[in-house]
Design an enzyme around this catalytic site. Structure first.
Site, PDB file in Angstrom:
ATOM      1  N   ASP A   1      44.161  42.868  40.874  1.00 48.47           N
ATOM      2  CA  ASP A   1      44.395  42.364  39.514  1.00 48.47           C
ATOM      3  C   ASP A   1      43.144  42.662  38.718  1.00 48.47           C
ATOM      4  OD1 ASP A   1      44.714  40.921  37.178  1.00 48.47           O
ATOM      5  OD2 ASP A   1      44.914  38.967  38.136  1.00 48.47           O
TER       6      ASP A   1
ATOM      7  N   TRP B   1      34.634  55.504  29.606  1.00 52.60           N
ATOM      8  CA  TRP B   1      35.700  56.128  28.832  1.00 52.60           C
ATOM      9  C   TRP B   1      37.047  56.067  29.542  1.00 52.60           C
ATOM     10  CZ3 TRP B   1      31.253  58.432  30.613  1.00 52.60           C
ATOM     11  CH2 TRP B   1      31.379  59.243  31.748  1.00 52.60           C
ATOM     12  N   LYS B   2      37.030  55.974  30.885  1.00 49.09           N
ATOM     13  CA  LYS B   2      38.294  55.903  31.624  1.00 49.09           C
ATOM     14  C   LYS B   2      39.019  54.594  31.340  1.00 49.09           C
ATOM     15  CE  LYS B   2      36.588  58.843  35.380  1.00 49.09           C
ATOM     16  NZ  LYS B   2      36.299  58.924  36.834  1.00 49.09           N
TER      17      LYS B   2
ATOM     18  N   GLY C   1      42.648  41.260  47.644  1.00 52.97           N
ATOM     19  CA  GLY C   1      43.474  40.083  47.895  1.00 52.97           C
ATOM     20  C   GLY C   1      42.967  39.221  49.030  1.00 52.97           C
TER      21      GLY C   1
ATOM     22  N   HIS D   1      41.579  31.126  34.326  1.00 51.72           N
ATOM     23  CA  HIS D   1      42.986  31.102  33.930  1.00 51.72           C
ATOM     24  C   HIS D   1      43.719  29.928  34.565  1.00 51.72           C
ATOM     25  CE1 HIS D   1      41.784  35.150  32.802  1.00 51.72           C
ATOM     26  NE2 HIS D   1      42.811  35.153  31.985  1.00 51.72           N
TER      27      HIS D   1
ATOM     28  N   MET E   1      46.594  42.860  47.025  1.00 49.42           N
ATOM     29  CA  MET E   1      46.878  42.669  45.607  1.00 49.42           C
ATOM     30  C   MET E   1      45.620  42.903  44.787  1.00 49.42           C
ATOM     31  SD  MET E   1      47.025  40.930  42.581  1.00 49.42           S
ATOM     32  CE  MET E   1      46.100  39.428  42.961  1.00 49.42           C
TER      33      MET E   1
END
Length: 348
Positions: A174, A226-227, A307, A44, A172
């Protein structure tokens, strides 16, 4: 090869200014992309950048559009991104959620009609830097099969949570709700490495750690089976409802670009409403210390909190330079000099 952070910011800025950004917006957006690469999230950062430029060249992203507040209800606001540049709109939304949290104790901004926000963790770190607990998520176009299905009907909608620490070493998390994001799968393929655990299915319908095989089928594995599948659908619907925007199904019908017209939710909490800052930070430190003292499963290994590794990669990258794929870096430099467009690059 390695590239210094300031040089990367400079090159990103040059490209964006040539594609219609004013200097301030170009530099702010460049910082977001460069910080993603600085943290080791190349999928990203640099690796994604040429694709984003192609959307600008095709007119799928308006570099002059700014997110605006359309409705206010105390601590909750609904904003319209006007199909502007996703990361800048998202930053503006989280900044505003934190302002509301300072006033009301909690703030929520629901942002619709936006574009891809790139790395969701950017806005978790941002909230924590503001001294707030941050929670945010985005819906996406369908790019993952629902559990038990073969074709892609749900998004790998990322969910982020950040907890601030006074020393800046925030916690953190993500995570996409697929086992690995498509960006991570692409990054592993480019580096010629296997995924650490199975991340999707090959052409025989078998689970695999080979990123190239997964890219042939695009059958990524939902996180927790499935979760993760159920969470993806719930996050999608909640985002569309709160932002009065498009669900993944609507984006799929429109199919203009990578998550064009997506919805993103930004929630910030003031963590010091019910206790002193020193007491709360002491509690956080004790909690993280307990995790760090856990016995590692392998000799010489260590246990990290969410993090921590990002912080270590950032520090190393600032000192030694950011690892880059040499071919992609050359593409960026060509875009910055004006010698090539993304169409030229794609034709090679």
């Amino acid at each position: 090869m390695r590239v210094q952070y300031d040089v990367m910011v400079q090159e990103f800025t040059r490209v964006l200014k040539k594609r219609g950004f004013n200097h301030e917006d170009a530099e702010n957006a460049a910082v977001i992309f460069a910080q993603n690469s600085l943290a080791g999230v190349f999928s990203h950062g640099l690796n994604r950048f040429p694709r984003v430029v192609s959307y600008l060249e095709k007119g799928e992203i308006d570099p002059n559009a700014k997110a605006t507040c359309e409705m206010q209800m105390g601590a909750i606001e609904r904003w319209d991104g006007h199909r502007g540049f996703g990361p800048l709109n998202a930053k503006k939304a989280m900044d505003r959620a934190c302002e509301l949290a300072k006033e009301y104790g909690v703030g929520c901004v629901a942002l619709g009609n936006n574009n891809h926000w790139m790395r969701g963790g950017t806005y978790g770190w941002l909230a924590a830097d503001h001294g707030c607990i941050g929670i945010c998520w985005s819906n996406t176009m369908p790019n993952m099969p629902a559990w038990g299905g073969l074709n892609r009907k749900i998004g790998n909608n990322p969910l982020i949570m950040a907890v601030p620490r006074s020393n800046g070493e925030h916690a953190m998390i993500d995570c996409a709700v697929s086992q690995f994001s498509y960006g991570k799968i692409e990054d592993c393929r480019l580096r010629g490495v296997q995924l650490p655990v199975p991340g999707g299915y090959d052409t025989k319908g078998e689970l695999t750690t080979d990123p190239a095989e997964i890219e042939k089928t695009w059958r990524v594995l939902p996180m927790g089976y499935w979760k993760g599948s159920g969470m993806a659908l719930a996050l999608d619907m909640a985002a569309a409802l709160m932002a009065n925007g498009m669900s993944g199904t609507d984006m799929d019908i429109q199919a203009k670009g990578s998550c064009t017209n997506c919805c993103q939710i930004f929630i910030a909490y003031d963590p010091y409403l019910f206790g002193s800052k020193d007491e709360i930070q002491d509690m956080l430190n004790r909690r993280i210390d307990a995790v760090k003292k856990a016995h590692p499963e392998r000799e010489g290994g260590s246990v990290s909190y969410p993090g921590e590794r990002t912080l270590a990669v950032r520090e190393e990258s600032m000192k030694k330079g950011i690892h880059v794929d040499e071919a992609i870096w050359k593409q960026l430099c060509s875009l910055a000099s004006g010698d090539m467009s993304t169409t030229d690059i794609a034709s090679k």
